[in-house]
Design a protein around this motif. Structure first.
Motif, PDB file in Angstrom:
ATOM      1  N   ARG A 121      39.411  46.588  58.839  1.00 17.02           N
ATOM      2  CA  ARG A 121      39.843  47.540  57.814  1.00 17.02           C
ATOM      3  C   ARG A 121      40.543  46.776  56.692  1.00 17.02           C
ATOM      4  O   ARG A 121      41.329  45.864  56.947  1.00 17.02           O
ATOM      5  CB  ARG A 121      40.801  48.554  58.445  1.00 17.02           C
ATOM      6  CG  ARG A 121      41.184  49.703  57.541  1.00 17.02           C
ATOM      7  CD  ARG A 121      41.922  50.787  58.311  1.00 17.02           C
ATOM      8  NE  ARG A 121      43.324  50.474  58.539  1.00 17.02           N
ATOM      9  CZ  ARG A 121      43.840  50.150  59.723  1.00 17.02           C
ATOM     10  NH1 ARG A 121      43.062  50.070  60.802  1.00 17.02           N
ATOM     11  NH2 ARG A 121      45.135  49.913  59.862  1.00 17.02           N
ATOM     12  N   VAL A 122      40.251  47.130  55.449  1.00 19.45           N
ATOM     13  CA  VAL A 122      40.902  46.517  54.294  1.00 19.45           C
ATOM     14  C   VAL A 122      41.700  47.603  53.580  1.00 19.45           C
ATOM     15  O   VAL A 122      41.161  48.647  53.218  1.00 19.45           O
ATOM     16  CB  VAL A 122      39.884  45.882  53.331  1.00 19.45           C
ATOM     17  CG1 VAL A 122      40.600  45.268  52.130  1.00 19.45           C
ATOM     18  CG2 VAL A 122      39.047  44.832  54.052  1.00 19.45           C
ATOM     19  N   PHE A 127      50.283  44.533  45.866  1.00 17.38           N
ATOM     20  CA  PHE A 127      50.221  43.075  45.725  1.00 17.38           C
ATOM     21  C   PHE A 127      48.819  42.512  45.914  1.00 17.38           C
ATOM     22  O   PHE A 127      48.588  41.324  45.665  1.00 17.38           O
ATOM     23  CB  PHE A 127      51.191  42.377  46.695  1.00 17.38           C
ATOM     24  CG  PHE A 127      50.857  42.523  48.161  1.00 17.38           C
ATOM     25  CD1 PHE A 127      49.848  41.776  48.752  1.00 17.38           C
ATOM     26  CD2 PHE A 127      51.578  43.398  48.958  1.00 17.38           C
ATOM     27  CE1 PHE A 127      49.549  41.904  50.103  1.00 17.38           C
ATOM     28  CE2 PHE A 127      51.288  43.528  50.308  1.00 17.38           C
ATOM     29  CZ  PHE A 127      50.277  42.785  50.882  1.00 17.38           C
ATOM     30  N   GLY A 128      47.884  43.311  46.363  1.00 20.87           N
ATOM     31  CA  GLY A 128      46.527  42.820  46.594  1.00 20.87           C
ATOM     32  C   GLY A 128      45.846  43.596  47.699  1.00 20.87           C
ATOM     33  O   GLY A 128      45.465  44.747  47.518  1.00 20.87           O
ATOM     34  N   GLU A 145      46.461  39.213  51.397  1.00 20.33           N
ATOM     35  CA  GLU A 145      45.847  38.551  50.243  1.00 20.33           C
ATOM     36  C   GLU A 145      46.638  38.924  48.997  1.00 20.33           C
ATOM     37  O   GLU A 145      46.600  40.075  48.546  1.00 20.33           O
ATOM     38  CB  GLU A 145      44.386  38.974  50.113  1.00 20.33           C
ATOM     39  CG  GLU A 145      43.620  38.236  49.040  1.00 20.33           C
ATOM     40  CD  GLU A 145      42.159  38.653  49.016  1.00 20.33           C
ATOM     41  OE1 GLU A 145      41.760  39.298  48.025  1.00 20.33           O
ATOM     42  OE2 GLU A 145      41.434  38.350  49.988  1.00 20.33           O
ATOM     43  N   VAL A 146      47.373  37.948  48.456  1.00 22.43           N
ATOM     44  CA  VAL A 146      48.228  38.189  47.294  1.00 22.43           C
ATOM     45  C   VAL A 146      47.426  37.867  46.039  1.00 22.43           C
ATOM     46  O   VAL A 146      46.972  36.733  45.848  1.00 22.43           O
ATOM     47  CB  VAL A 146      49.510  37.336  47.358  1.00 22.43           C
ATOM     48  CG1 VAL A 146      50.462  37.730  46.224  1.00 22.43           C
ATOM     49  CG2 VAL A 146      50.213  37.508  48.712  1.00 22.43           C
ATOM     50  N   ALA A 147      47.235  38.855  45.185  1.00 21.64           N
ATOM     51  CA  ALA A 147      46.409  38.700  43.993  1.00 21.64           C
ATOM     52  C   ALA A 147      47.086  37.774  42.976  1.00 21.64           C
ATOM     53  O   ALA A 147      48.313  37.594  43.000  1.00 21.64           O
ATOM     54  CB  ALA A 147      46.156  40.072  43.364  1.00 21.64           C
ATOM     55  N   PRO A 148      46.307  37.172  42.061  1.00 15.87           N
ATOM     56  CA  PRO A 148      46.903  36.324  41.014  1.00 15.87           C
ATOM     57  C   PRO A 148      47.953  37.082  40.213  1.00 15.87           C
ATOM     58  O   PRO A 148      47.733  38.221  39.786  1.00 15.87           O
ATOM     59  CB  PRO A 148      45.697  35.957  40.138  1.00 15.87           C
ATOM     60  CG  PRO A 148      44.515  36.079  41.046  1.00 15.87           C
ATOM     61  CD  PRO A 148      44.832  37.208  41.975  1.00 15.87           C
ATOM     62  N   GLY A 149      49.108  36.464  40.039  1.00 13.00           N
ATOM     63  CA  GLY A 149      50.187  37.078  39.277  1.00 13.00           C
ATOM     64  C   GLY A 149      50.946  38.163  40.002  1.00 13.00           C
ATOM     65  O   GLY A 149      51.894  38.742  39.444  1.00 13.00           O
ATOM     66  N   ALA A 200      44.211  32.382  41.341  1.00 12.49           N
ATOM     67  CA  ALA A 200      43.307  32.748  42.432  1.00 12.49           C
ATOM     68  C   ALA A 200      44.115  33.433  43.527  1.00 12.49           C
ATOM     69  O   ALA A 200      45.322  33.199  43.656  1.00 12.49           O
ATOM     70  CB  ALA A 200      42.610  31.502  42.990  1.00 12.49           C
ATOM     71  N   PRO A 201      43.490  34.298  44.327  1.00 10.21           N
ATOM     72  CA  PRO A 201      44.209  34.926  45.433  1.00 10.21           C
ATOM     73  C   PRO A 201      44.709  33.879  46.431  1.00 10.21           C
ATOM     74  O   PRO A 201      44.077  32.837  46.626  1.00 10.21           O
ATOM     75  CB  PRO A 201      43.157  35.843  46.071  1.00 10.21           C
ATOM     76  CG  PRO A 201      42.113  36.021  45.013  1.00 10.21           C
ATOM     77  CD  PRO A 201      42.098  34.751  44.228  1.00 10.21           C
TER      78      PRO A 201
END
Length: 237
Positions: A121-122, A127-128, A145-149, A200-201
């Motif tokens: 499951r996603v 934050f991502g 998974e932390v997104a860019p920025g 990048a993530p």
């Protein structure tokens, strides 16, 4: 401690995609130092493992981290399934369909589990994303998974304990760079945050005990006192 790929033969004559040795240690409940056990971890995959050297290195450190984080908390078979789910996710791009995971310790115990096409499951959030790989009432396994920025804001948990393995370089933890292979332990009440200043993530492998409970998480104001950010353990080749 060592690891190698594609050199052992498992059940039904299949070549092992991954084999590693790991020493697991935990405090003796009676206070007499550490209790240690040596483990062999073997992962057998249907098809050809061709995920590349970076995925192999990630699987190697992830398997050791998960053994440390899960053994003694959940049954050995559940630990095998945790490792198998992480391995399946790491090898999904290579077309892996079935993974058998065997744990063998120095006292002869053998436990094995088979992972066939698990459903992950996603969950998307501020934050991502969170990839939910495995859950029981006692424990949850997630890839954050932390997104860019983006950032996981300063927060703590009232009940839950977390162990986290940084999978990618480039994250800031408590404002300081964290390296891939650094593992951190956050007891209940410890305030911590991650920020991704890159383009990048960046990912974190997270074990929660018990499984993640949204109501247990408390976000605090910026500038709150953060817990020390020294790694509890380091996993690097």
């Amino acid at each position: 401690m060592g690891a190698s790929f594609g050199i052992e033969t498992g059940r039904q004559g299949r070549a092992a995609a991954f084999c590693a040795n790991h020493r697991f240690c935990r405090p003796d409940p009676a206070g007499a130092g550490l209790l240690c056990a040596d483990f062999d971890v073997s992962i057998f995959a249907d098809g050809t493992w061709d995920a590349g050297p970076s995925a192999e290195a990630e699987l190697r450190v992830g398997a050791r981290f998960l053994l440390d984080a899960g053994y003694g908390v959940v049954a050995p078979r559940a630990v095998a399934r945790m490792i198998g789910c992480f391995a399946f996710a790491a090898g999904a791009a290579a077309g892996q369909r079935v993974l058998d995971v065997t744990l063998r310790n120095d006292r002869g115990l053998i436990t094995a589990d088979r992972v066939r096409r698990p459903t992950f499951r996603v969950e998307r959030n501020g934050f991502g994303a969170v990839h939910v790989l495995f859950e029981t009432a006692a424990l949850g396994l997630y890839v954050l998974e932390v997104a860019p920025g983006a950032a996981i804001p300063p927060h703590f948990h009232r009940l839950m304990q977390e162990e986290e393995l940084v999978l990618d370089d480039g994250l800031l933890l408590q404002g300081r760079p964290a390296r891939a292979g650094d593992a951190f332990a956050w007891p209940a009440g410890a305030v911590h945050e991650y920020r991704n200043p890159g383009e990048a993530p960046r990912r974190i492998l997270c074990v929660d005990r018990p499984k993640f409970i949204p109501e247990d998480e408390v976000v605090v104001a910026e500038g709150a006192e953060l817990a020390p950010a020294e790694p509890a353990r380091t996993y690097r080749d």
